[in-house]
Design a protein around this motif. Structure first.
Motif, PDB file in Angstrom:
ATOM      1  N   LEU A  61       0.844  -1.211   0.000  1.00 44.29           N
ATOM      2  CA  LEU A  61       0.000   0.000   0.000  1.00 44.29           C
ATOM      3  C   LEU A  61       0.874   1.254   0.000  1.00 44.29           C
ATOM      4  O   LEU A  61       0.591   2.217  -0.730  1.00 44.29           O
ATOM      5  CB  LEU A  61      -0.931   0.003   1.223  1.00 44.29           C
ATOM      6  N   ILE A  62       1.934   1.237   0.785  1.00 40.85           N
ATOM      7  CA  ILE A  62       2.827   2.407   0.843  1.00 40.85           C
ATOM      8  C   ILE A  62       3.483   2.594  -0.530  1.00 40.85           C
ATOM      9  O   ILE A  62       3.548   3.700  -1.062  1.00 40.85           O
ATOM     10  CB  ILE A  62       3.895   2.229   1.957  1.00 40.85           C
ATOM     11  N   ARG A  63       3.931   1.474  -1.125  1.00 41.53           N
ATOM     12  CA  ARG A  63       4.546   1.542  -2.458  1.00 41.53           C
ATOM     13  C   ARG A  63       3.589   2.185  -3.467  1.00 41.53           C
ATOM     14  O   ARG A  63       4.004   2.916  -4.360  1.00 41.53           O
ATOM     15  CB  ARG A  63       4.911   0.109  -2.893  1.00 41.53           C
ATOM     16  N   LEU A  64       2.292   1.929  -3.298  1.00 47.42           N
ATOM     17  CA  LEU A  64       1.318   2.436  -4.272  1.00 47.42           C
ATOM     18  C   LEU A  64       0.833   3.847  -3.950  1.00 47.42           C
ATOM     19  O   LEU A  64      -0.065   4.363  -4.604  1.00 47.42           O
ATOM     20  CB  LEU A  64       0.125   1.479  -4.339  1.00 47.42           C
ATOM     21  N   GLY A  65       1.394   4.441  -2.903  1.00 47.38           N
ATOM     22  CA  GLY A  65       1.068   5.844  -2.627  1.00 47.38           C
ATOM     23  C   GLY A  65      -0.001   6.054  -1.569  1.00 47.38           C
ATOM     24  O   GLY A  65      -0.441   7.180  -1.338  1.00 47.38           O
ATOM     25  N   PHE A  66      -0.465   4.970  -0.932  1.00 47.06           N
ATOM     26  CA  PHE A  66      -1.415   5.150   0.177  1.00 47.06           C
ATOM     27  C   PHE A  66      -0.647   5.680   1.388  1.00 47.06           C
ATOM     28  O   PHE A  66       0.521   5.318   1.576  1.00 47.06           O
ATOM     29  CB  PHE A  66      -2.046   3.811   0.571  1.00 47.06           C
ATOM     30  N   SER A  67      -1.302   6.513   2.219  1.00 53.68           N
ATOM     31  CA  SER A  67      -0.624   6.840   3.476  1.00 53.68           C
ATOM     32  C   SER A  67      -1.399   6.151   4.598  1.00 53.68           C
ATOM     33  O   SER A  67      -2.627   6.127   4.602  1.00 53.68           O
ATOM     34  CB  SER A  67      -0.484   8.348   3.663  1.00 53.68           C
ATOM     35  N   CYS A  68      -0.632   5.555   5.524  1.00 56.16           N
ATOM     36  CA  CYS A  68      -1.257   4.651   6.494  1.00 56.16           C
ATOM     37  C   CYS A  68      -0.419   4.604   7.769  1.00 56.16           C
ATOM     38  O   CYS A  68       0.808   4.537   7.699  1.00 56.16           O
ATOM     39  CB  CYS A  68      -1.314   3.253   5.859  1.00 56.16           C
ATOM     40  N   VAL A  69      -1.068   4.657   8.928  1.00 58.59           N
ATOM     41  CA  VAL A  69      -0.364   4.456  10.196  1.00 58.59           C
ATOM     42  C   VAL A  69      -0.158   2.945  10.351  1.00 58.59           C
ATOM     43  O   VAL A  69      -1.119   2.178  10.199  1.00 58.59           O
ATOM     44  CB  VAL A  69      -1.207   4.999  11.380  1.00 58.59           C
ATOM     45  N   LEU A  70       1.079   2.536  10.632  1.00 57.34           N
ATOM     46  CA  LEU A  70       1.347   1.097  10.756  1.00 57.34           C
ATOM     47  C   LEU A  70       0.615   0.545  11.989  1.00 57.34           C
ATOM     48  O   LEU A  70       0.870   0.985  13.113  1.00 57.34           O
ATOM     49  CB  LEU A  70       2.857   0.848  10.908  1.00 57.34           C
ATOM     50  N   PRO A  71      -0.317  -0.404  11.779  1.00 61.44           N
ATOM     51  CA  PRO A  71      -1.066  -0.917  12.932  1.00 61.44           C
ATOM     52  C   PRO A  71      -0.182  -1.719  13.886  1.00 61.44           C
ATOM     53  O   PRO A  71       0.684  -2.475  13.439  1.00 61.44           O
ATOM     54  CB  PRO A  71      -2.132  -1.827  12.316  1.00 61.44           C
ATOM     55  N   GLN A  72      -0.407  -1.555  15.171  1.00 65.05           N
ATOM     56  CA  GLN A  72       0.374  -2.281  16.185  1.00 65.05           C
ATOM     57  C   GLN A  72      -0.384  -3.490  16.729  1.00 65.05           C
ATOM     58  O   GLN A  72       0.142  -4.227  17.567  1.00 65.05           O
ATOM     59  CB  GLN A  72       0.721  -1.346  17.355  1.00 65.05           C
ATOM     60  N   LEU A 126      -6.025  -2.589   8.531  1.00 68.74           N
ATOM     61  CA  LEU A 126      -5.276  -1.403   8.107  1.00 68.74           C
ATOM     62  C   LEU A 126      -6.312  -0.316   7.853  1.00 68.74           C
ATOM     63  O   LEU A 126      -7.423  -0.597   7.380  1.00 68.74           O
ATOM     64  CB  LEU A 126      -4.519  -1.697   6.817  1.00 68.74           C
ATOM     65  N   PHE A 127      -5.931   0.919   8.155  1.00 69.04           N
ATOM     66  CA  PHE A 127      -6.890   2.021   7.982  1.00 69.04           C
ATOM     67  C   PHE A 127      -6.202   3.164   7.247  1.00 69.04           C
ATOM     68  O   PHE A 127      -5.933   4.225   7.820  1.00 69.04           O
ATOM     69  CB  PHE A 127      -7.401   2.457   9.360  1.00 69.04           C
ATOM     70  N   PRO A 128      -5.880   2.933   5.942  1.00 66.78           N
ATOM     71  CA  PRO A 128      -5.187   3.992   5.196  1.00 66.78           C
ATOM     72  C   PRO A 128      -6.137   5.103   4.765  1.00 66.78           C
ATOM     73  O   PRO A 128      -7.357   4.914   4.724  1.00 66.78           O
ATOM     74  CB  PRO A 128      -4.654   3.246   3.968  1.00 66.78           C
ATOM     75  N   LYS A 129      -5.525   6.229   4.405  1.00 67.97           N
ATOM     76  CA  LYS A 129      -6.301   7.314   3.804  1.00 67.97           C
ATOM     77  C   LYS A 129      -6.780   6.848   2.445  1.00 67.97           C
ATOM     78  O   LYS A 129      -6.015   6.202   1.705  1.00 67.97           O
ATOM     79  CB  LYS A 129      -5.391   8.518   3.600  1.00 67.97           C
ATOM     80  N   ALA A 130      -8.024   7.164   2.112  1.00 67.93           N
ATOM     81  CA  ALA A 130      -8.498   6.864   0.751  1.00 67.93           C
ATOM     82  C   ALA A 130      -7.708   7.777  -0.183  1.00 67.93           C
ATOM     83  O   ALA A 130      -7.323   8.862   0.211  1.00 67.93           O
ATOM     84  CB  ALA A 130      -9.990   7.150   0.655  1.00 67.93           C
ATOM     85  N   LEU A 131      -7.463   7.348  -1.391  1.00 68.60           N
ATOM     86  CA  LEU A 131      -6.607   8.167  -2.268  1.00 68.60           C
ATOM     87  C   LEU A 131      -7.297   9.470  -2.686  1.00 68.60           C
ATOM     88  O   LEU A 131      -6.659  10.391  -3.186  1.00 68.60           O
ATOM     89  CB  LEU A 131      -6.234   7.343  -3.511  1.00 68.60           C
ATOM     90  N   ILE A 132      -8.620   9.511  -2.473  1.00 65.89           N
ATOM     91  CA  ILE A 132      -9.383  10.743  -2.743  1.00 65.89           C
ATOM     92  C   ILE A 132     -10.192  11.072  -1.496  1.00 65.89           C
ATOM     93  O   ILE A 132     -10.340  10.224  -0.610  1.00 65.89           O
ATOM     94  CB  ILE A 132     -10.338  10.566  -3.949  1.00 65.89           C
ATOM     95  N   ASP A 133     -10.732  12.291  -1.440  1.00 64.75           N
ATOM     96  CA  ASP A 133     -11.478  12.690  -0.238  1.00 64.75           C
ATOM     97  C   ASP A 133     -12.695  11.791  -0.022  1.00 64.75           C
ATOM     98  O   ASP A 133     -13.057  11.485   1.108  1.00 64.75           O
ATOM     99  CB  ASP A 133     -11.957  14.143  -0.367  1.00 64.75           C
ATOM    100  N   ASP A 134     -13.307  11.377  -1.138  1.00 64.67           N
ATOM    101  CA  ASP A 134     -14.567  10.650  -1.037  1.00 64.67           C
ATOM    102  C   ASP A 134     -14.298   9.142  -0.902  1.00 64.67           C
ATOM    103  O   ASP A 134     -14.088   8.437  -1.894  1.00 64.67           O
ATOM    104  CB  ASP A 134     -15.416  10.957  -2.280  1.00 64.67           C
ATOM    105  N   ASP A 135     -14.312   8.665   0.342  1.00 67.82           N
ATOM    106  CA  ASP A 135     -13.998   7.248   0.605  1.00 67.82           C
ATOM    107  C   ASP A 135     -15.017   6.309  -0.043  1.00 67.82           C
ATOM    108  O   ASP A 135     -14.666   5.226  -0.520  1.00 67.82           O
ATOM    109  CB  ASP A 135     -13.893   6.974   2.120  1.00 67.82           C
TER     110      ASP A 135
END
Ligand code: PLP
Length: 393
Positions: free
Chosen positions: A316-327, A332-341
């Motif tokens: 996901l990171i490689r593809l440009g998603f931004s995401c907090v690494l889950p502990q 996983l709860f990444p940002k949608a690539l656009i505002d409209d999820d």
């Protein structure tokens, strides 16, 4: 026949269910190996062998009363074992009377809310949140007050929480490891929260119950122990279940552990036992109470989930998603690539990729990915994620 309220609530039906049903259609159309379903929170692993062996032994045993009604709090010997187990892990001196066996964490949450809420009492929850919390609070006449987490860590934001605590605050609901973010709350945040709660209790002359919903407490990736809520908050109750840790969600088995340092702990416990009965649960499933009591030291195989988390997170990171690494947990709860999820989730369907929009968890602009699926599904889904990401690059 159906009440207006249920009709309305059903029409706002859960996003998780909606995506699962969408998946059923796609599976029929394309075959299940062509559909990448990341929508549901079912544990991937099967229960440990010890659970199955213990279950077989009980089924073949002649233990008297095994299938009868019991005390509404559950079998005393089971509760004693759980109390000792908690003592071993936390040093908190609980006895069997502080443990109430429940029908999973969901049953436990309903028991707690039924017991403590007067009409209009406020329960603070942190967004993103497990969506059923809204229904459980509403079931018992409470009002959910939402406090957004810090987006950089998905931990509670203490400054925001301070503005949300009022004289009507009856409880604060914690969920760590968290569904949907996988965040594990640090001791530091929890200590700050405890200080704030004390201050507010003094200011308003109230008591605020900290309810800690912990069905994922065994699913953590670091070796650091998860901070003990019972140690940090004197007015607390921990809810746990074996749904995720021992892969038993269908068996509906969990418990509430009430902190002995609550001033009117006995009254609270009696209230919970009563609520367990009158909500119609009556008692937690007898056979599975006995089974889990013999398997309290069994562990989930965390490596299964870690392998999936690492693989998918990396891509996901490689593809440009931004995401907090889950502990912890298996989401996983990444940002949608656009505002409209919701739009992103719709576009993902084109590639047979089933995701859940963050707004279903009170957090628009994100998506939830449940990676509790086979490695084959994850590996085979990468081209679909690539095609989706390419639409927005
Ligand atoms: N709480 C959270 C955060 C969950 O994710 C779930 C289930 O997915 C539950 C509670 C309900 O768990 P149980 O199956 O033990 O009732």
């Amino acid at each position: 026949m159906v009440s207006d309220k249920v009709k309305t609530k059903m029409s706002q039906s859960s996003w998780i269910r909606a995506m699962f049903e969408e998946g059923e259609k796609l599976r029929k159309q394309y075959g299940s190996d062509k559909v990448f379903d990341f929508s549901l929170g079912n544990p991937f692993s099967e229960p440990p062998k010890a659970i199955k062996d213990t279950l077989k032994n009980f089924i073949n045993s002649n233990e008297p009363g095994l299938h009868k009604y019991m005390n509404n709090a559950g079998h005393p010997d089971v509760r004693e074992k759980i109390a000792k187990h908690i003592y071993k892990n936390t040093g908190i001196d609980l006895t069997e009377k502080h443990i109430i066996m429940t029908c999973g964490a969901a049953g436990a949450l309903n028991v707690v809310f039924k017991t403590i809420l007067n009409p209009g009492d406020e329960v603070i929850i942190f967004s993103p949140y497990f969506p059923e919390y809204l229904a459980y609070i509403d079931n018992h006449g409470g009002k959910a007050i939402i406090s957004p987490c810090r987006p950089d860590t998905f931990e509670p934001n203490i400054e925001d929480l301070e503005t949300k605590i009022t004289p009507a605050t009856k409880a604060i609901l914690l969920n760590s490891p968290n569904n949907p973010t996988g965040a594990v709350y640090s001791e530091n945040i929890l200590n700050n929260m405890a200080e704030l709660v004390h201050k507010k209790e003094r200011e308003y002359s109230t008591n605020i119950l900290i309810i800690s919903d912990e069905p994922y407490n065994q699913l953590v990736y670091s070796n650091k122990p998860v901070p003990s809520i019972l140690k940090i908050f004197p007015n607390s109750a921990v809810i746990n279940s074996f749904s995720k840790s021992l892969s038993l969600p269908g068996e509906r088995i969990g418990y509430i552990a009430v902190n002995p340092s609550i001033a009117d702990a006995e009254l609270l416990i009696n209230g919970m036992v009563y609520a367990n009965r009158i909500l119609g649960f009556v008692n937690a499933p007898s056979l599975f109470q006995k089974v889990i009591a013999k398997c309290l030291d069994e562990k989930a195989d965390i490596n299964i989930y870690k392998e999936r988390r690492d693989y998918l997170y990396h891509h996901l990171i490689r593809l440009g998603f931004s995401c907090v690494l889950p502990q912890g947990a298996f989401y996983l709860f990444p940002k949608a690539l656009i505002d409209d999820d919701v739009e992103l989730v719709r576009r993902a369907l084109k590639y047979n990729l089933l995701l859940v929009p963050g707004r279903g968890f009170g957090c628009p602009g994100y998506i939830r990915i449940s990676y509790s699926v086979s490695m084959d599904t994850i590996r085979n889904s990468i081209p679909a994620f690539e095609a989706l990401a390419a639409e927005f690059s």
